[in-house]
Motif scaffolding. Structure first.
Motif, PDB file in Angstrom:
ATOM      1  N   ARG A   1       0.802  -1.232   0.000  1.00 25.61           N
ATOM      2  CA  ARG A   1       0.000   0.000   0.000  1.00 25.61           C
ATOM      3  C   ARG A   1       0.836   1.285   0.000  1.00 25.61           C
ATOM      4  O   ARG A   1       0.292   2.369   0.149  1.00 25.61           O
ATOM      5  N   LYS A   2       2.153   1.178  -0.161  1.00 20.35           N
ATOM      6  CA  LYS A   2       3.012   2.372  -0.235  1.00 20.35           C
ATOM      7  C   LYS A   2       2.840   3.038  -1.597  1.00 20.35           C
ATOM      8  O   LYS A   2       2.614   2.375  -2.604  1.00 20.35           O
ATOM      9  N   SER A   3       2.966   4.345  -1.620  1.00 17.34           N
ATOM     10  CA  SER A   3       2.897   5.092  -2.867  1.00 17.34           C
ATOM     11  C   SER A   3       4.211   4.911  -3.629  1.00 17.34           C
ATOM     12  O   SER A   3       5.289   5.153  -3.080  1.00 17.34           O
ATOM     13  N   ILE A   4       4.102   4.450  -4.873  1.00 18.07           N
ATOM     14  CA  ILE A   4       5.272   4.263  -5.727  1.00 18.07           C
ATOM     15  C   ILE A   4       4.961   4.852  -7.098  1.00 18.07           C
ATOM     16  O   ILE A   4       3.818   5.214  -7.393  1.00 18.07           O
ATOM     17  N   SER A   5       5.978   4.938  -7.925  1.00 16.16           N
ATOM     18  CA  SER A   5       5.752   5.439  -9.283  1.00 16.16           C
ATOM     19  C   SER A   5       6.458   4.543 -10.285  1.00 16.16           C
ATOM     20  O   SER A   5       7.427   3.861  -9.951  1.00 16.16           O
ATOM     21  N   MET A   6       5.944   4.557 -11.499  1.00 16.52           N
ATOM     22  CA  MET A   6       6.547   3.819 -12.604  1.00 16.52           C
ATOM     23  C   MET A   6       6.449   4.667 -13.856  1.00 16.52           C
ATOM     24  O   MET A   6       5.515   5.463 -13.999  1.00 16.52           O
ATOM     25  N   LEU A   7       7.412   4.478 -14.750  1.00 16.66           N
ATOM     26  CA  LEU A   7       7.343   5.133 -16.043  1.00 16.66           C
ATOM     27  C   LEU A   7       6.416   4.332 -16.941  1.00 16.66           C
ATOM     28  O   LEU A   7       6.535   3.117 -17.058  1.00 16.66           O
ATOM     29  N   VAL A   8       5.480   5.022 -17.569  1.00 13.31           N
ATOM     30  CA  VAL A   8       4.497   4.408 -18.446  1.00 13.31           C
ATOM     31  C   VAL A   8       4.695   4.975 -19.844  1.00 13.31           C
ATOM     32  O   VAL A   8       4.704   6.189 -20.026  1.00 13.31           O
ATOM     33  N   ASP A   9       4.860   4.094 -20.812  1.00 10.39           N
ATOM     34  CA  ASP A   9       5.059   4.502 -22.198  1.00 10.39           C
ATOM     35  C   ASP A   9       3.703   4.725 -22.861  1.00 10.39           C
ATOM     36  O   ASP A   9       2.933   3.786 -23.047  1.00 10.39           O
ATOM     37  N   ILE A  10       3.401   5.975 -23.193  1.00 12.78           N
ATOM     38  CA  ILE A  10       2.117   6.298 -23.813  1.00 12.78           C
ATOM     39  C   ILE A  10       2.260   6.595 -25.303  1.00 12.78           C
ATOM     40  O   ILE A  10       1.341   7.119 -25.924  1.00 12.78           O
ATOM     41  N   SER A  11       3.400   6.239 -25.882  1.00 16.14           N
ATOM     42  CA  SER A  11       3.618   6.528 -27.302  1.00 16.14           C
ATOM     43  C   SER A  11       2.816   5.603 -28.216  1.00 16.14           C
ATOM     44  O   SER A  11       2.498   5.962 -29.333  1.00 16.14           O
ATOM     45  N   GLU A  12       2.493   4.400 -27.753  1.00 18.49           N
ATOM     46  CA  GLU A  12       1.709   3.443 -28.537  1.00 18.49           C
ATOM     47  C   GLU A  12       0.279   3.403 -27.997  1.00 18.49           C
ATOM     48  O   GLU A  12       0.073   3.070 -26.834  1.00 18.49           O
ATOM     49  N   PRO A  13      -0.706   3.729 -28.816  1.00 21.53           N
ATOM     50  CA  PRO A  13      -2.089   3.643 -28.335  1.00 21.53           C
ATOM     51  C   PRO A  13      -2.502   2.193 -28.108  1.00 21.53           C
ATOM     52  O   PRO A  13      -1.969   1.279 -28.725  1.00 21.53           O
ATOM     53  N   GLY A  14      -3.424   2.006 -27.197  1.00 24.21           N
ATOM     54  CA  GLY A  14      -3.938   0.667 -26.913  1.00 24.21           C
ATOM     55  C   GLY A  14      -3.606   0.208 -25.517  1.00 24.21           C
ATOM     56  O   GLY A  14      -3.177   0.981 -24.668  1.00 24.21           O
ATOM     57  N   ARG A  15      -3.786  -1.087 -25.301  1.00 25.71           N
ATOM     58  CA  ARG A  15      -3.623  -1.687 -23.973  1.00 25.71           C
ATOM     59  C   ARG A  15      -2.259  -2.366 -23.859  1.00 25.71           C
ATOM     60  O   ARG A  15      -1.825  -3.060 -24.774  1.00 25.71           O
ATOM     61  N   GLN A  16      -1.610  -2.168 -22.725  1.00 24.71           N
ATOM     62  CA  GLN A  16      -0.310  -2.774 -22.432  1.00 24.71           C
ATOM     63  C   GLN A  16      -0.419  -3.511 -21.097  1.00 24.71           C
ATOM     64  O   GLN A  16      -1.074  -3.029 -20.170  1.00 24.71           O
ATOM     65  N   THR A  17       0.246  -4.656 -20.985  1.00 23.48           N
ATOM     66  CA  THR A  17       0.294  -5.410 -19.731  1.00 23.48           C
ATOM     67  C   THR A  17       1.712  -5.915 -19.532  1.00 23.48           C
ATOM     68  O   THR A  17       2.324  -6.427 -20.459  1.00 23.48           O
ATOM     69  N   TYR A  18       2.215  -5.734 -18.319  1.00 24.58           N
ATOM     70  CA  TYR A  18       3.537  -6.262 -17.979  1.00 24.58           C
ATOM     71  C   TYR A  18       3.657  -6.414 -16.477  1.00 24.58           C
ATOM     72  O   TYR A  18       2.778  -5.985 -15.728  1.00 24.58           O
ATOM     73  N   VAL A  19       4.734  -7.048 -16.020  1.00 25.70           N
ATOM     74  CA  VAL A  19       4.970  -7.267 -14.593  1.00 25.70           C
ATOM     75  C   VAL A  19       6.177  -6.451 -14.165  1.00 25.70           C
ATOM     76  O   VAL A  19       7.202  -6.437 -14.843  1.00 25.70           O
ATOM     77  N   GLU A  20       6.031  -5.781 -13.047  1.00 27.82           N
ATOM     78  CA  GLU A  20       7.098  -4.946 -12.484  1.00 27.82           C
ATOM     79  C   GLU A  20       7.119  -5.184 -10.977  1.00 27.82           C
ATOM     80  O   GLU A  20       6.062  -5.309 -10.358  1.00 27.82           O
ATOM     81  N   ASP A  21       8.301  -5.232 -10.382  1.00 30.12           N
ATOM     82  CA  ASP A  21       8.410  -5.404  -8.931  1.00 30.12           C
ATOM     83  C   ASP A  21       8.225  -4.077  -8.210  1.00 30.12           C
ATOM     84  O   ASP A  21       8.691  -3.033  -8.681  1.00 30.12           O
ATOM     85  N   CYS A  22       7.560  -4.124  -7.055  1.00 28.58           N
ATOM     86  CA  CYS A  22       7.399  -2.935  -6.216  1.00 28.58           C
ATOM     87  C   CYS A  22       8.775  -2.489  -5.741  1.00 28.58           C
ATOM     88  O   CYS A  22       9.586  -3.309  -5.297  1.00 28.58           O
ATOM     89  N   GLU A  23       9.034  -1.198  -5.802  1.00 31.07           N
ATOM     90  CA  GLU A  23      10.334  -0.681  -5.356  1.00 31.07           C
ATOM     91  C   GLU A  23      10.474  -0.658  -3.840  1.00 31.07           C
ATOM     92  O   GLU A  23      11.572  -0.477  -3.331  1.00 31.07           O
ATOM     93  N   VAL A  24       9.377  -0.894  -3.114  1.00 35.68           N
ATOM     94  CA  VAL A  24       9.422  -0.912  -1.647  1.00 35.68           C
ATOM     95  C   VAL A  24       9.467  -2.350  -1.117  1.00 35.68           C
ATOM     96  O   VAL A  24      10.393  -2.725  -0.408  1.00 35.68           O
ATOM     97  N   CYS A  25       8.476  -3.172  -1.475  1.00 37.48           N
ATOM     98  CA  CYS A  25       8.393  -4.523  -0.923  1.00 37.48           C
ATOM     99  C   CYS A  25       8.916  -5.610  -1.867  1.00 37.48           C
ATOM    100  O   CYS A  25       8.989  -6.772  -1.486  1.00 37.48           O
ATOM    101  N   CYS A  26       9.236  -5.246  -3.098  1.00 40.65           N
ATOM    102  CA  CYS A  26       9.831  -6.148  -4.104  1.00 40.65           C
ATOM    103  C   CYS A  26       8.902  -7.242  -4.612  1.00 40.65           C
ATOM    104  O   CYS A  26       9.346  -8.162  -5.292  1.00 40.65           O
ATOM    105  N   LYS A  27       7.627  -7.177  -4.297  1.00 35.87           N
ATOM    106  CA  LYS A  27       6.688  -8.190  -4.803  1.00 35.87           C
ATOM    107  C   LYS A  27       6.257  -7.833  -6.226  1.00 35.87           C
ATOM    108  O   LYS A  27       6.182  -6.663  -6.591  1.00 35.87           O
ATOM    109  N   PRO A  28       5.933  -8.854  -7.045  1.00 33.66           N
ATOM    110  CA  PRO A  28       5.565  -8.596  -8.441  1.00 33.66           C
ATOM    111  C   PRO A  28       4.153  -8.010  -8.575  1.00 33.66           C
ATOM    112  O   PRO A  28       3.212  -8.487  -7.953  1.00 33.66           O
TER     113      PRO A  28
END
Length: 71
Positions: free
Chosen positions: A24-51
């Motif tokens: 529940r910690k506030s984190i940020s990620m870079l999101v690529d908005i150059s391609e229209p449509g839906r994107q899905t990927y997995v990224e680890d939390c920078e605080v708790c390291c969970k996927p």
């Protein structure tokens, strides 16, 4: 010379803030908005390291929808 209404969104990334679905910690990620449509990927939390599964949609250089969920 380009005018603002015709600027390209190529290689456009924005920083998006949200709460980790695990810790529940506030984190940020870079999101690529150059391609229209839906994107899905997995990224680890920078605080708790969970996927986190990130799913987002963009259109015309704008973030339309963003979901971060537990795997």
């Amino acid at each position: 010379m380009s005018t603002p209404e015709f600027e390209s969104f190529e290689n456009e990334q924005i920083e998006h803030y949200f709460n980790c679905p695990y810790c529940r910690k506030s984190i940020s990620m870079l999101v690529d908005i150059s391609e229209p449509g839906r994107q899905t990927y997995v990224e680890d939390c920078e605080v708790c390291c969970k996927p986190i599964q990130i799913t987002y949609s963009s259109d015309q250089g704008k973030l339309v929808d963003f979901v971060a969920q537990k795997i």
